[in-house]
Design a protein around this motif. Structure first.
Motif, PDB file in Angstrom:
ATOM      1  N   MET A   4      40.102  32.102  53.689  1.00  0.00           N
ATOM      2  CA  MET A   4      39.131  31.604  52.712  1.00  0.00           C
ATOM      3  C   MET A   4      39.011  32.566  51.535  1.00  0.00           C
ATOM      4  SD  MET A   4      35.064  30.818  53.116  1.00  0.00           S
ATOM      5  CE  MET A   4      34.625  32.491  52.664  1.00  0.00           C
ATOM      6  N   LYS A   5      39.014  32.001  50.333  1.00  0.00           N
ATOM      7  CA  LYS A   5      38.827  32.803  49.128  1.00  0.00           C
ATOM      8  C   LYS A   5      37.344  32.856  48.762  1.00  0.00           C
ATOM      9  CE  LYS A   5      42.623  31.062  46.634  1.00  0.00           C
ATOM     10  NZ  LYS A   5      43.257  30.749  45.356  1.00  0.00           N
ATOM     11  N   SER A   6      36.988  33.928  48.097  1.00  0.00           N
ATOM     12  CA  SER A   6      35.607  34.100  47.652  1.00  0.00           C
ATOM     13  C   SER A   6      35.629  34.659  46.229  1.00  0.00           C
ATOM     14  CB  SER A   6      34.893  35.049  48.612  1.00  0.00           C
ATOM     15  OG  SER A   6      33.620  35.348  48.127  1.00  0.00           O
ATOM     16  N   TYR A   7      34.766  34.125  45.379  1.00  0.00           N
ATOM     17  CA  TYR A   7      34.720  34.517  43.966  1.00  0.00           C
ATOM     18  C   TYR A   7      33.265  34.733  43.586  1.00  0.00           C
ATOM     19  CZ  TYR A   7      34.854  33.703  38.867  1.00  0.00           C
ATOM     20  OH  TYR A   7      34.695  33.785  37.506  1.00  0.00           O
ATOM     21  N   ARG A   8      33.017  35.779  42.807  1.00  0.00           N
ATOM     22  CA  ARG A   8      31.648  36.055  42.345  1.00  0.00           C
ATOM     23  C   ARG A   8      31.689  36.481  40.892  1.00  0.00           C
ATOM     24  NH1 ARG A   8      27.925  40.330  41.594  1.00  0.00           N
ATOM     25  NH2 ARG A   8      25.827  39.853  42.373  1.00  0.00           N
ATOM     26  N   LYS A   9      30.805  35.926  40.092  1.00  0.00           N
ATOM     27  CA  LYS A   9      30.696  36.349  38.701  1.00  0.00           C
ATOM     28  C   LYS A   9      29.244  36.245  38.251  1.00  0.00           C
ATOM     29  CE  LYS A   9      33.117  36.244  34.396  1.00  0.00           C
ATOM     30  NZ  LYS A   9      34.394  35.874  33.792  1.00  0.00           N
ATOM     31  N   VAL A  10      28.853  37.164  37.390  1.00  0.00           N
ATOM     32  CA  VAL A  10      27.504  37.124  36.827  1.00  0.00           C
ATOM     33  C   VAL A  10      27.622  36.853  35.330  1.00  0.00           C
ATOM     34  CG1 VAL A  10      25.385  38.426  36.411  1.00  0.00           C
ATOM     35  CG2 VAL A  10      26.591  38.681  38.591  1.00  0.00           C
ATOM     36  N   LEU A  11      27.012  35.752  34.892  1.00  0.00           N
ATOM     37  CA  LEU A  11      26.967  35.412  33.470  1.00  0.00           C
ATOM     38  C   LEU A  11      25.625  35.895  32.919  1.00  0.00           C
ATOM     39  CD1 LEU A  11      28.107  31.667  33.804  1.00  0.00           C
ATOM     40  CD2 LEU A  11      29.573  33.651  33.350  1.00  0.00           C
ATOM     41  N   THR A  12      25.594  36.264  31.652  1.00  0.00           N
ATOM     42  CA  THR A  12      24.332  36.702  31.043  1.00  0.00           C
ATOM     43  C   THR A  12      23.978  35.796  29.872  1.00  0.00           C
ATOM     44  OG1 THR A  12      24.814  38.976  31.676  1.00  0.00           O
ATOM     45  CG2 THR A  12      23.134  38.677  29.992  1.00  0.00           C
ATOM     46  N   PHE A  13      22.725  35.367  29.856  1.00  0.00           N
ATOM     47  CA  PHE A  13      22.220  34.536  28.760  1.00  0.00           C
ATOM     48  C   PHE A  13      21.043  35.251  28.109  1.00  0.00           C
ATOM     49  CE2 PHE A  13      24.236  31.672  31.750  1.00  0.00           C
ATOM     50  CZ  PHE A  13      25.065  30.944  30.906  1.00  0.00           C
TER      51      PHE A  13
END
Ligand code: ZN
Length: 138
Positions: free
Chosen positions: A1-10
């Motif tokens: 299983m793949k896992s991806y994490r990202k934090v976007l800023t607004f």
């Protein structure tokens, strides 16, 4: 299983706004390389929301009026929470609009109904706020 994490800023320049963040979320999905799985998106703050609805300006004005009726911003003194802060209404509005969106990923795409789009709902803006995108699958 793949896992991806990202934090976007607004960093929204007004106290309240609804922003269609679907393009940014689709970019994350592409970057993840995940074709089948689940995508979770939530603000890492308690005065903003991520929710799914229609990208229609009239509806967004209706949301604003509806939320102001339920939890008017002013007078600030009407809320117990407003001591050092003035954002009690933002906490309440976020609770109504929800914390997160979860979307199925099928064939490398967001598996939406016809009119579904992902929105960031800001209720206490004018400062940077983070939105987490987590995708799991294969
Ligand atoms: Zn607060």
């Amino acid at each position: 299983m793949k896992s991806y994490r990202k934090v976007l800023t607004f960093n929204i320049k007004s106290r309240r706004a609804f922003i269609n963040i679907t393009p940014q979320i689709e970019e994350c999905l592409k970057e993840s390389g995940i074709k089948e799985g689940l995508l979770l998106c939530n603000p890492m703050h308690i005065t903003s929301s991520v929710f799914i609805n229609d990208d229609e300006g009239g509806l967004h004005r209706d949301f604003e009026a509806f939320l102001e009726k339920l939890a008017p911003e002013k007078p600030y003194s009407q809320y117990h929470h407003n001591g050092y802060e003035d954002n009690a209404d933002a906490h309440l509005k976020r609770t109504i609009m929800g914390r997160e969106a979860v979307v199925a990923v099928t064939g490398g795409k967001l598996d939406f109904g016809t009119w579904e789009q992902i929105f960031y709902g800001e209720f206490d803006g004018m400062r940077p706020k983070r939105v987490l995108v987590k995708i799991i699958g294969e």
